[in-house]
Write a protein that holds these residues in place. Structure first.
Motif, PDB file in Angstrom:
ATOM      1  N   VAL A 185      -2.352   3.042 -15.672  1.00 16.01           N
ATOM      2  CA  VAL A 185      -2.939   3.940 -14.713  1.00 16.01           C
ATOM      3  C   VAL A 185      -2.849   3.033 -13.505  1.00 16.01           C
ATOM      4  CG1 VAL A 185      -5.247   2.823 -15.293  1.00 16.01           C
ATOM      5  CG2 VAL A 185      -5.408   4.936 -14.235  1.00 16.01           C
ATOM      6  N   GLY A 186      -2.785   3.703 -12.373  1.00 11.20           N
ATOM      7  CA  GLY A 186      -2.754   3.439 -11.133  1.00 11.20           C
ATOM      8  C   GLY A 186      -3.455   4.118 -10.113  1.00 11.20           C
ATOM      9  N   GLY A 187      -3.770   3.432  -8.933  1.00 14.87           N
ATOM     10  CA  GLY A 187      -4.381   3.985  -7.884  1.00 14.87           C
ATOM     11  C   GLY A 187      -3.872   3.339  -6.568  1.00 14.87           C
ATOM     12  N   GLY A 188      -4.679   3.731  -5.545  1.00 19.16           N
ATOM     13  CA  GLY A 188      -4.421   3.291  -4.215  1.00 19.16           C
ATOM     14  C   GLY A 188      -4.386   1.886  -3.896  1.00 19.16           C
ATOM     15  N   ALA A 189      -3.575   1.235  -3.083  1.00 22.25           N
ATOM     16  CA  ALA A 189      -3.568  -0.151  -2.970  1.00 22.25           C
ATOM     17  C   ALA A 189      -4.124  -0.550  -1.377  1.00 22.25           C
ATOM     18  CB  ALA A 189      -2.085  -0.614  -2.721  1.00 22.25           C
ATOM     19  N   THR A 190      -5.207   0.221  -1.033  1.00 18.90           N
ATOM     20  CA  THR A 190      -5.669   0.089   0.185  1.00 18.90           C
ATOM     21  C   THR A 190      -7.062  -0.631  -0.044  1.00 18.90           C
ATOM     22  OG1 THR A 190      -6.755   2.231   0.385  1.00 18.90           O
ATOM     23  CG2 THR A 190      -4.453   2.009   1.338  1.00 18.90           C
ATOM     24  N   ASP A 191      -7.714  -1.192   1.119  1.00 17.01           N
ATOM     25  CA  ASP A 191      -9.024  -1.840   1.041  1.00 17.01           C
ATOM     26  C   ASP A 191      -9.921  -0.765   1.255  1.00 17.01           C
ATOM     27  OD1 ASP A 191      -8.016  -4.380   0.342  1.00 17.01           O
ATOM     28  OD2 ASP A 191      -7.855  -4.949   2.367  1.00 17.01           O
ATOM     29  N   PRO A 192     -10.938  -0.647   0.788  1.00 14.11           N
ATOM     30  CA  PRO A 192     -12.155   0.163   1.093  1.00 14.11           C
ATOM     31  C   PRO A 192     -12.831   0.091   2.393  1.00 14.11           C
ATOM     32  CG  PRO A 192     -12.902  -1.320  -0.692  1.00 14.11           C
ATOM     33  CD  PRO A 192     -11.406  -1.714  -0.192  1.00 14.11           C
TER      34      PRO A 192
END
Length: 110
Positions: free
Chosen positions: A103-110
């Motif tokens: 599973v993957g998701g975005g690599a940006t900081d919140p």
């Protein structure tokens, strides 16, 4: 065409490449992940086979297998419903054949 209906109940409890190869096999069409995984599994054992038929739809493969036309090679989740009701004979592969999921998701900081 297969001369007689294929009775899967007569096969061993675990299916190896050498058991599968001479059987009438129903597979996904080339290009799909399931087909690639099966082809790689066979290649690792040095076994090759000529599928009776390659199809692009799970339901078509299941239907032909249920009609006794061959071994339907499908993901477990595609056959679990009728297996639990005793309407379908299912055998695991040996050596184990599996699919790796991630599973993957975005690599940006919140």
């Amino acid at each position: 065409m297969v001369d007689e209906l294929f009775d899967f109940r007569r096969r061993p409890a675990r299916i190896s490449p050498d058991v599968l190869a001479p059987s009438p096999v129903l597979l996904y069409e080339l290009g799909g992940n399931t087909r690639r995984i099966v082809d790689e599994w066979l290649a690792r054992s040095g076994t090759s086979l000529r599928p009776l038929m390659s199809l692009g739809r799970v339901e078509a493969i299941k239907g032909m297998g249920e009609a006794g036309l061959g071994c339907a090679v499908l993901p477990g989740m595609a056959v679990a419903d009728k297996e639990s009701q005793g309407e379908r004979v299912v055998r695991p592969f040996t050596p184990k054949l599996s699919r790796r999921l991630t599973v993957g998701g975005g690599a940006t900081d919140p």
